[in-house]
Design an enzyme around this catalytic site. Structure first.
Site, PDB file in Angstrom:
ATOM      1  N   GLU A 113       0.797  -1.224   0.000  1.00  0.00           N
ATOM      2  CA  GLU A 113       0.000   0.000   0.000  1.00  0.00           C
ATOM      3  C   GLU A 113       0.830   1.275   0.000  1.00  0.00           C
ATOM      4  O   GLU A 113       0.731   2.107   0.910  1.00  0.00           O
ATOM      5  CB  GLU A 113      -0.949   0.019   1.200  1.00  0.00           C
ATOM      6  CG  GLU A 113      -1.956  -1.104   1.182  1.00  0.00           C
ATOM      7  CD  GLU A 113      -3.043  -0.948   2.241  1.00  0.00           C
ATOM      8  OE1 GLU A 113      -2.911  -0.080   3.109  1.00  0.00           O
ATOM      9  OE2 GLU A 113      -4.016  -1.707   2.189  1.00  0.00           O
ATOM     10  N   GLU A 152      -5.370  -8.556   0.862  1.00  0.00           N
ATOM     11  CA  GLU A 152      -6.102  -8.196   2.085  1.00  0.00           C
ATOM     12  C   GLU A 152      -7.569  -7.951   1.765  1.00  0.00           C
ATOM     13  O   GLU A 152      -7.896  -7.392   0.720  1.00  0.00           O
ATOM     14  CB  GLU A 152      -5.572  -6.896   2.723  1.00  0.00           C
ATOM     15  CG  GLU A 152      -4.260  -7.043   3.438  1.00  0.00           C
ATOM     16  CD  GLU A 152      -3.766  -5.742   4.055  1.00  0.00           C
ATOM     17  OE1 GLU A 152      -4.603  -4.906   4.472  1.00  0.00           O
ATOM     18  OE2 GLU A 152      -2.539  -5.564   4.119  1.00  0.00           O
TER      19      GLU A 152
END
Ligand code: BG6
Length: 478
Positions: free
Chosen positions: A170, A378
Site C-alpha cells: 500500500e 487483504e
C-alpha cells in the site's frame, strides 16, 4: 449478470490470511532489532488511539508456533506476513543481524512443515529510523539502493522456500497518510513532498522487481495496492467526471505506473498545474517501464462514492479512529471531487463502506485495463468482538462480510478475472495502526487491549470454523 453460471475456484487457489510485522510481532527490542519509524511515531502524544503501540503487539514473535498450529488446523493454504527491515538490518544497511534473519527462517520453515505457502511482504511500513534520520527515508533516492540491498538479502536467504513476494504494501496509503494527512510517520502535510516520495517509491519498487527477475527467482513478485474503486453519486456529468478524476488520481496514479510505467495523463497534468508533479530524471521512465510485476496485489476494503467539489469546497478531513459511527469528517479535493455516503450500502462502526460487489467491479476494471493476475492480499472487517463466558466469539457479521466477498470473487472469476488467491485481513487479531486493539479483524481472537494487560490467549471465532469449511470445499458453496 445475476443469471450467470458460476465458475469454480481454481484447484490451486490460495486460501489465505495476512498480517504485518509491526502489528503482530512485538519483541520490539529483542535479538538485535533496530528502531523503526513506527517505534518512534507511536510515542508522540495524540498520534494513536489511546497511545497504543506495537511494543508487545500480540506477541507473535514468541507465539508463532502456536499461531501456525491454528492455521494448519484451519487448513490455510498460504500465510502472508511481512519482514521487519530493522530485524535484518537494524540501521537499514550494513551487517546482517543474524538473529533477526533466523527468526524468519524459523517462521518460514514452520509454515512449510505445515504445508502452508509463505507469502512474504518486503515492506509493510516499518522503515528503519536510521534511514529516516540519515537522509529523510523515502524522500531520498538513496533509499533505492538500501531497499534493493535489503530485498536481495531476503531473496538470497529464502530462494526456493518463498514463492510469493509482495514488494511494497500500500504505497498509496503509507505515502498519503505519511505526507498528506500527517497521520503516519513522518507526520508531514505537503502534497509536493508526497508525490516526490511516491516517485522514488515507484523507482525502488521497479528496481526490486527487476532484481528478482534478474536473479531468476523461482516464484512471483508484485506490489500490493489498496484499491478503492470510485463511483459517481449519480448520472450528473459533473459528478461522473468527479468520479473519473478520483479514479485517476487515487487509483490509476499507482496502478498505471506499476503495470505500464506511465503516469495517467490527466492526473499528471493536474499535478503539473498545481506545482506538485514529481521530477522525472533521465532514465526514470525506462526503469519504470522495464519492471513487470508477475501479479498485482490488491487490498480491498471498500468503494468510494463521489460528487463534484467546488474550488471553495472541502479539503482533507479527519478519519474515524474511535469506532464511533458517523464521526469521519467530509473529505475531498477542492475543484475536483469529494467523497459522499453511498445510500445503497451499509457502513462499519469506523465508517468504512461495506460493498462486496465493489470487489467484483474492481477486479473487472483491473482485468480489462491490465490483463494481469490478481492476488487479493487483504480483505476483511474491522469490528468490535465480544468474548463470551465460554470463550466463544459469535462474529456472524464477519462471516457475512467475508462470505459475500468470497462470492464476489467467484463472480469476478466467472467474468474472466484471473485471481490467484485470497488473503483475509487478518489471521489473528492485531494492532490496528491508529485504532488500537478494539478494532478486530482476526479469525483468532487475542486477549489483548489498549492497556496491554490481556493474557494474550488465542480463541477461535465462529468465522474461523466458517473459513475452515470454505477451504475444505474450495469455495464450492460460496
Ligand atoms: C491496510 C493495511 O491498510 O488495512 C493494514 O495494510 C491495516 O496494515 C488494514 O491494518 C486495516 O486498516 P485499519 O486502519 O483498520 O487497521
Amino acid at each position: 449478470m445475476e443469471h450467470k453460471k458460476l465458475a469454480s475456484f481454481p484447484k490451486d487457489f490460495l486460501w489465505g490470511s495476512a498480517s504485518a510485522a509491526y502489528q503482530v510481532e512485538g519483541a520490539w527490542q529483542e535479538d538485535g532489532k533496530g528502531v523503526s519509524v513506527w517505534d518512534e511515531f507511536v510515542r508522540i502524544p495524540g498520534k494513536t488511539f489511546k497511545a497504543t503501540n506495537g511494543d508487545m503487539a500480540v506477541d507473535h514473535y514468541h507465539r508463532y508456533k502456536e499461531d501456525i498450529a491454528l492455521m494448519k488446523e484451519q487448513g490455510l493454504k498460504t500465510y502472508r506476513f511481512s519482514v521487519a527491515w530493522t530485524r535484518i538490518f537494524p540501521n537499514g544497511r550494513g551487517e546482517v543481524n543474524q538473529k533477526g534473519l533466523e527468526f524468519y527462517h524459523d517462521l518460514i520453515d514452520e509454515l512449510i512443515k505445515n504445508d502452508i505457502e509463505p507469502m512474504l511482504t518486503l515492506y509493510h511500513w516499518d522503515l528503519p529510523q536510521a534511514l529516516q534520520d540519515e537522509y529523510g527515508g523515502w524522500e531520498s533516492r538513496k533509499i533505492i539502493d538500501d531497499f534493493t540491498n535489503y530485498a536481495t538479502t531476503l531473496f538470497e536467504a529464502f530462494r526456493g522456500k518463498v514463492h510469493y513476494w509482495v514488494s511494497l504494501n500500500e504505497q498509496n496509503v503509507f505515502t498519503s497518510l505519511g505526507y498528506m494527512l500527517a497521520a503516519h510517520p513522518p507526520g508531514v502535510q505537503d502534497p509536493k513532498r508526497m508525490y516526490a516520495v511516491n516517485h522514488i517509491a515507484f523507482l525502488a519498487n521497479a528496481t526490486v522487481i527487476n532484481k528478482f527477475h534478474e536473479m531468476n527467482m523461482p516464484g512471483k513478485i508484485g506490489p500490493s495496492f489498496a484499491y478503492t474503486p470510485n463511483y459517481s453519486i449519480d448520472s450528473n456529468p459533473k459528478n461522473v467526471l468527479a468520479a473519473e478524476d478520483a479514479e485517476d488520481l487515487m487509483a490509476n496514479y499507482w496502478m498505471d505506473v506499476y503495470m505500464w510505467g506511465k503516469y495517467p495523463i490527466a492526473a499528471r497534468n493536474y499535478l503539473l498545474e498545481q506545482g506538485w508533479a514529481p521530477e522525472i530524471e533521465e532514465g526514470d521512465q525506462e526503469l519504470l517501464e522495464s519492471a513487470k510485476p508477475d501479479f498485482l496485489g490488491i487490498n480491498y476494503y471498500q468503494t468510494a462514492t463521489n460528487m463534484f467539489n467546488p474550488l471553495d469546497g472541502v479539503g482533507m478531513g479527519k478519519m474515524n479512529t474511535t469506532g464511533k459511527k458517523g464521526t469521519s469528517e467530509e473529505s475531498g479535493i477542492p475543484g475536483m471531487y469529494k467523497k459522499v455516503d453511498n445510500p445503497f450500502v451499509n457502513r462499519t462502526n469506523w465508517d468504512w463502506e461495506i460493498d462486496p460487489e465493489g470487489l467484483r467491479i474492481g477486479l473487472r476494471r483491473i482485468t480489462s485495463r491490465y490483463r494481469i493476475p490478481v492476488m487479493i492480499t487483504e480483505n476483511g472487517l474491522g469490528e468490535y468482538d465480544k468474548l463470551t463466558e465460554n470463550n466463544e466469539i459469535h462474529d456472524e457479521y464477519r462471516i457475512e462480510y467475508l462470505s459475500n466477498h468470497v462470492h464476489a470473487i467467484r463472480e469476478a472469476i466467472s467474468d474472466g478475472a484471473t485471481v490467484l488467491g485470497y488473503c483475509t485481513w487478518s489471521y489473528t487479531d492485531l494492532l490496528s495502526w491508529l485504532n488500537g486493539y478494539q478494532k478486530r479483524y482476526g479469525f483468532v481472537y487475542v486477549d489483548q487491549d489498549e492497556n496491554q494487560d490481556g493474557s494474550l490467549a488465542r480463541y477461535k471465532k465462529d468465522s474461523y470454523y466458517w473459513y475452515q469449511k470454505v477451504i475444505q470445499e474450495n469455495g464450492e458453496n460460496s
